[in-house]
Design a protein around this motif. Structure first.
Motif, PDB file in Angstrom:
ATOM      1  N   MET A   1       0.811  -1.210   0.000  1.00  0.00           N
ATOM      2  CA  MET A   1       0.000   0.000   0.000  1.00  0.00           C
ATOM      3  C   MET A   1       0.852   1.271   0.000  1.00  0.00           C
ATOM      4  O   MET A   1       0.422   2.299  -0.492  1.00  0.00           O
ATOM      5  CB  MET A   1      -0.944   0.009   1.215  1.00  0.00           C
ATOM      6  CG  MET A   1      -2.095  -0.964   1.118  1.00  0.00           C
ATOM      7  SD  MET A   1      -3.338  -0.697   2.422  1.00  0.00           S
ATOM      8  CE  MET A   1      -2.471  -1.264   3.871  1.00  0.00           C
ATOM      9  N   VAL A   2       2.059   1.207   0.581  1.00  0.00           N
ATOM     10  CA  VAL A   2       2.788   2.456   0.823  1.00  0.00           C
ATOM     11  C   VAL A   2       4.107   2.588   0.072  1.00  0.00           C
ATOM     12  O   VAL A   2       4.705   3.663   0.099  1.00  0.00           O
ATOM     13  CB  VAL A   2       3.067   2.638   2.339  1.00  0.00           C
ATOM     14  CG1 VAL A   2       1.769   2.656   3.130  1.00  0.00           C
ATOM     15  CG2 VAL A   2       4.006   1.564   2.865  1.00  0.00           C
ATOM     16  N   TRP A   3       4.589   1.526  -0.600  1.00  0.00           N
ATOM     17  CA  TRP A   3       5.940   1.602  -1.150  1.00  0.00           C
ATOM     18  C   TRP A   3       6.102   2.734  -2.153  1.00  0.00           C
ATOM     19  O   TRP A   3       7.148   3.407  -2.190  1.00  0.00           O
ATOM     20  CB  TRP A   3       6.359   0.260  -1.767  1.00  0.00           C
ATOM     21  CG  TRP A   3       5.683  -0.103  -3.060  1.00  0.00           C
ATOM     22  CD1 TRP A   3       4.511  -0.772  -3.210  1.00  0.00           C
ATOM     23  CD2 TRP A   3       6.140   0.199  -4.390  1.00  0.00           C
ATOM     24  NE1 TRP A   3       4.206  -0.921  -4.538  1.00  0.00           N
ATOM     25  CE2 TRP A   3       5.189  -0.328  -5.291  1.00  0.00           C
ATOM     26  CE3 TRP A   3       7.250   0.865  -4.911  1.00  0.00           C
ATOM     27  CZ2 TRP A   3       5.315  -0.204  -6.670  1.00  0.00           C
ATOM     28  CZ3 TRP A   3       7.393   0.981  -6.280  1.00  0.00           C
ATOM     29  CH2 TRP A   3       6.437   0.448  -7.138  1.00  0.00           C
ATOM     30  N   LYS A   4       5.070   2.975  -2.953  1.00  0.00           N
ATOM     31  CA  LYS A   4       5.172   4.042  -3.955  1.00  0.00           C
ATOM     32  C   LYS A   4       5.220   5.405  -3.270  1.00  0.00           C
ATOM     33  O   LYS A   4       6.046   6.262  -3.613  1.00  0.00           O
ATOM     34  CB  LYS A   4       3.980   3.974  -4.924  1.00  0.00           C
ATOM     35  CG  LYS A   4       3.923   2.692  -5.730  1.00  0.00           C
ATOM     36  CD  LYS A   4       2.763   2.676  -6.712  1.00  0.00           C
ATOM     37  CE  LYS A   4       1.418   2.549  -6.032  1.00  0.00           C
ATOM     38  NZ  LYS A   4       1.213   1.230  -5.396  1.00  0.00           N
ATOM     39  N   ASP A   5       4.324   5.615  -2.293  1.00  0.00           N
ATOM     40  CA  ASP A   5       4.278   6.893  -1.578  1.00  0.00           C
ATOM     41  C   ASP A   5       5.592   7.173  -0.853  1.00  0.00           C
ATOM     42  O   ASP A   5       6.115   8.296  -0.900  1.00  0.00           O
ATOM     43  CB  ASP A   5       3.133   6.873  -0.550  1.00  0.00           C
ATOM     44  CG  ASP A   5       1.787   6.569  -1.180  1.00  0.00           C
ATOM     45  OD1 ASP A   5       0.972   7.480  -1.257  1.00  0.00           O
ATOM     46  OD2 ASP A   5       1.571   5.420  -1.606  1.00  0.00           O
ATOM     47  N   VAL A   6       6.104   6.148  -0.171  1.00  0.00           N
ATOM     48  CA  VAL A   6       7.340   6.323   0.587  1.00  0.00           C
ATOM     49  C   VAL A   6       8.511   6.607  -0.352  1.00  0.00           C
ATOM     50  O   VAL A   6       9.326   7.509  -0.099  1.00  0.00           O
ATOM     51  CB  VAL A   6       7.621   5.068   1.446  1.00  0.00           C
ATOM     52  CG1 VAL A   6       9.029   5.120   2.040  1.00  0.00           C
ATOM     53  CG2 VAL A   6       6.581   4.948   2.555  1.00  0.00           C
ATOM     54  N   THR A   7       8.597   5.866  -1.447  1.00  0.00           N
ATOM     55  CA  THR A   7       9.685   6.071  -2.411  1.00  0.00           C
ATOM     56  C   THR A   7       9.669   7.492  -2.961  1.00  0.00           C
ATOM     57  O   THR A   7      10.692   8.199  -2.947  1.00  0.00           O
ATOM     58  CB  THR A   7       9.575   5.074  -3.576  1.00  0.00           C
ATOM     59  OG1 THR A   7       9.702   3.747  -3.075  1.00  0.00           O
ATOM     60  CG2 THR A   7      10.658   5.331  -4.614  1.00  0.00           C
ATOM     61  N   VAL A   8       8.516   7.932  -3.451  1.00  0.00           N
ATOM     62  CA  VAL A   8       8.411   9.270  -4.047  1.00  0.00           C
ATOM     63  C   VAL A   8       8.613  10.346  -2.988  1.00  0.00           C
ATOM     64  O   VAL A   8       9.331  11.335  -3.212  1.00  0.00           O
ATOM     65  CB  VAL A   8       7.046   9.444  -4.752  1.00  0.00           C
ATOM     66  CG1 VAL A   8       6.893  10.870  -5.273  1.00  0.00           C
ATOM     67  CG2 VAL A   8       6.912   8.446  -5.898  1.00  0.00           C
ATOM     68  N   GLY A   9       8.009  10.164  -1.809  1.00  0.00           N
ATOM     69  CA  GLY A   9       8.118  11.164  -0.756  1.00  0.00           C
ATOM     70  C   GLY A   9       9.544  11.372  -0.293  1.00  0.00           C
ATOM     71  O   GLY A   9      10.018  12.510  -0.170  1.00  0.00           O
ATOM     72  N   PHE A  10      10.248  10.283  -0.026  1.00  0.00           N
ATOM     73  CA  PHE A  10      11.627  10.404   0.446  1.00  0.00           C
ATOM     74  C   PHE A  10      12.539  10.956  -0.655  1.00  0.00           C
ATOM     75  O   PHE A  10      13.468  11.709  -0.371  1.00  0.00           O
ATOM     76  CB  PHE A  10      12.122   9.031   0.919  1.00  0.00           C
ATOM     77  CG  PHE A  10      11.720   8.693   2.332  1.00  0.00           C
ATOM     78  CD1 PHE A  10      12.662   8.365   3.280  1.00  0.00           C
ATOM     79  CD2 PHE A  10      10.390   8.704   2.716  1.00  0.00           C
ATOM     80  CE1 PHE A  10      12.300   8.048   4.584  1.00  0.00           C
ATOM     81  CE2 PHE A  10      10.006   8.390   4.006  1.00  0.00           C
ATOM     82  CZ  PHE A  10      10.962   8.056   4.953  1.00  0.00           C
TER      83      PHE A  10
ATOM     84  N   ILE B   1       0.542   6.826 -12.156  1.00  0.00           N
ATOM     85  CA  ILE B   1       1.543   7.910 -12.100  1.00  0.00           C
ATOM     86  C   ILE B   1       2.528   7.666 -10.969  1.00  0.00           C
ATOM     87  O   ILE B   1       3.746   7.794 -11.141  1.00  0.00           O
ATOM     88  CB  ILE B   1       0.837   9.275 -11.934  1.00  0.00           C
ATOM     89  CG1 ILE B   1       0.070   9.640 -13.213  1.00  0.00           C
ATOM     90  CG2 ILE B   1       1.857  10.373 -11.608  1.00  0.00           C
ATOM     91  CD1 ILE B   1      -0.811  10.868 -13.074  1.00  0.00           C
ATOM     92  N   LEU B   2       2.007   7.304  -9.776  1.00  0.00           N
ATOM     93  CA  LEU B   2       2.869   7.047  -8.632  1.00  0.00           C
ATOM     94  C   LEU B   2       3.813   5.872  -8.882  1.00  0.00           C
ATOM     95  O   LEU B   2       4.993   5.908  -8.504  1.00  0.00           O
ATOM     96  CB  LEU B   2       2.019   6.777  -7.386  1.00  0.00           C
ATOM     97  CG  LEU B   2       1.572   7.981  -6.564  1.00  0.00           C
ATOM     98  CD1 LEU B   2       0.656   7.545  -5.440  1.00  0.00           C
ATOM     99  CD2 LEU B   2       2.771   8.749  -6.002  1.00  0.00           C
ATOM    100  N   LYS B   3       3.299   4.828  -9.541  1.00  0.00           N
ATOM    101  CA  LYS B   3       4.127   3.647  -9.804  1.00  0.00           C
ATOM    102  C   LYS B   3       5.305   3.994 -10.708  1.00  0.00           C
ATOM    103  O   LYS B   3       6.459   3.656 -10.404  1.00  0.00           O
ATOM    104  CB  LYS B   3       3.288   2.542 -10.437  1.00  0.00           C
ATOM    105  CG  LYS B   3       4.073   1.256 -10.684  1.00  0.00           C
ATOM    106  CD  LYS B   3       3.184   0.146 -11.218  1.00  0.00           C
ATOM    107  CE  LYS B   3       2.809   0.373 -12.668  1.00  0.00           C
ATOM    108  NZ  LYS B   3       2.083  -0.783 -13.250  1.00  0.00           N
ATOM    109  N   TYR B   4       5.018   4.697 -11.814  1.00  0.00           N
ATOM    110  CA  TYR B   4       6.101   5.045 -12.732  1.00  0.00           C
ATOM    111  C   TYR B   4       7.028   6.097 -12.121  1.00  0.00           C
ATOM    112  O   TYR B   4       8.241   6.086 -12.370  1.00  0.00           O
ATOM    113  CB  TYR B   4       5.534   5.523 -14.071  1.00  0.00           C
ATOM    114  CG  TYR B   4       5.018   4.378 -14.914  1.00  0.00           C
ATOM    115  CD1 TYR B   4       5.901   3.473 -15.497  1.00  0.00           C
ATOM    116  CD2 TYR B   4       3.656   4.173 -15.102  1.00  0.00           C
ATOM    117  CE1 TYR B   4       5.450   2.406 -16.263  1.00  0.00           C
ATOM    118  CE2 TYR B   4       3.181   3.103 -15.862  1.00  0.00           C
ATOM    119  CZ  TYR B   4       4.085   2.231 -16.438  1.00  0.00           C
ATOM    120  OH  TYR B   4       3.629   1.167 -17.177  1.00  0.00           O
TER     121      TYR B   4
END
Length: 408
Positions: A189-198, A385-388
């Protein structure tokens, strides 16, 4: 060109350093969250809440506190307990508690921002709930609530088994295999958000000059803690706007919050930024899908009003008690992230625990069935969008680390 390459390397190093600092906290938080979701079913929550307003508010807050911090899971859980008969006030309490009072978020905040922000997060979460409850009591939107319930009547009920005793279940390997499967789903659920955010936090730290933040947040700047009321109010309003532009979820937003504070944004403005994960457009759209646009906009009004009141109250009460945090305590760059200290040993320990859970859930007990929790309907476009964006981030980070440690 050399300056750009140097900044690229620093941005990548800062991002990976951020994640290394927070890794054990992510693992611990999601293990706890997974355990609670397996051993404390949603049906048990609904049964315990009952219909009494005071009791249901307290229990809604408590069950939110022990639930997932993922906004989409919180939205789905809120819809479910509201549909099952929980009052609107207690449903909002559950929603706010499950995104602001959760354990893993407090741990991450303590790592990046310090104890004052942890206190602000938990005290502020309770204040958000109280302000929303007061507003609901004053406005008393009976027609909106009735219409929202009617919008949910066409949905089928989910069958949930609450017959199993959690004390017995916690002793069984099969139950821990389900915890492992839930743990995997939490990361999905969070890997994309965490990757982009950090990654964004690292890029902003390396490339964006302080003057940008001083323009966006009036009178901000390193070392400045003396703000007028109007300046603090502007920071509180701009904070949610910044959160909207970088919508990546509460966990991924914490390094950005640390960056804002380190750049001189007021305590109130940073708290408003942290509290803003429920006042962004994807959440507005999901609530509209569940309850209708009028109720969705009313919830937005409740949350934004509560956010402003809570951020102001926290800032001035902390100032009165002389415990406003010092921006100099937040070091974004020029920090040795990868040294042999408690973080190193905690990361190794929790990585080993993760490895055991993966072995138990996907090899030793791989046939144990586990149904996926309900999630709010995400925008497929946003998810794509988040995935790419996440994949681009990995390429960016790999390139930056190569430049920092091999080329330069």
């Amino acid at each position: 060109m050399n300056d750009f390459l140097k900044q690229w390397g620093e941005a990548a190093y800062t991002t990976t350093g951020f994640f290394w600092m927070a890794l054990w906290a992510f693992i611990l938080g999601y293990i706890i969250s997974s355990m609670i979701q397996i051993f404390v079913t949603e049906k048990r929550m609904q049964k315990a809440m009952g219909e009494k307003e005071g009791k249901s508010m307290l229990l809604g807050t408590f069950f939110g506190f022990i639930s997932s911090s993922c906004s989409f899971a919180a939205l789905a859980g809120t819809k479910s307990i509201f549909k099952k008969g929980a009052s609107f006030s207690s449903s909002i309490a559950y929603l706010l508690a499950s995104t602001n009072l959760v354990i893993e978020l407090g741990i991450i905040i303590s790592i990046f921002l310090g104890w004052q922000f942890v206190v602000g997060e938990y005290v502020g979460g309770i204040m958000l709930i109280l302000i929303c409850w007061i507003l609901i009591r004053i406005i008393n939107p009976k027609k909106l609530i009735e219409k929202a319930r009617k919008n949910l009547e066409s949905e089928e009920d989910d069958a949930m088994d609450d017959s199993k005793n959690w004390k017995k279940q916690i002793k069984k390997e099969e139950s821990w295999a389900r915890v492992a499967k839930k743990y995997k789903m939490e990361w999905q659920m969070v890997w994309k958000d965490v990757t982009v955010g950090f990654t964004i936090a690292g890029i902003v730290a390396a490339f964006v000059p302080d003057s940008f933040f001083q323009t966006l947040f009036i009178n901000s700047g390193q070392g400045n803690t003396d703000f007028t009321f109007l300046e603090i109010l502007e920071h509180i309003v701009v904070g949610p706007v910044a959160a909207f532009l970088t919508f990546i979820g509460s966990m991924g937003n914490i390094p950005l919050a640390a960056l804002l504070f380190g750049k001189g944004v007021s305590f109130a403005g940073v708290m408003a930024f942290i509290f803003s994960d429920l006042v962004v457009f994807p959440v507005l759209r999901i609530n509209a899908k569940y309850y209708g646009w009028k109720m969705s906009l009313f919830i937005l009004f409740l949350l934004f009003t509560a956010l402003i009141g809570t951020s102001l109250a926290l800032h001035y009460s902390f100032d009165l008690l002389s415990i406003l945090p010092d921006p100099s305590q937040v070091k974004i760059q020029d920090k040795e992230h990868f040294k042999i200290d408690y973080t190193f040993f905690l990361n190794i320990t929790f990585l080993a625990i993760s490895a055991y859970l993966i072995y138990l859930g996907f090899y030793k007990k791989k046939d144990v069935e586990h149904s996926m929790s309900e999630m709010a309907p995400k925008s497929q476009l946003l998810e794509t969008i988040l995935k790419y964006a996440a994949f681009i981030c990995y390429v960016w980070l790999a390139g930056g680390l190569i430049i920092k440690f091999i080329i330069q």
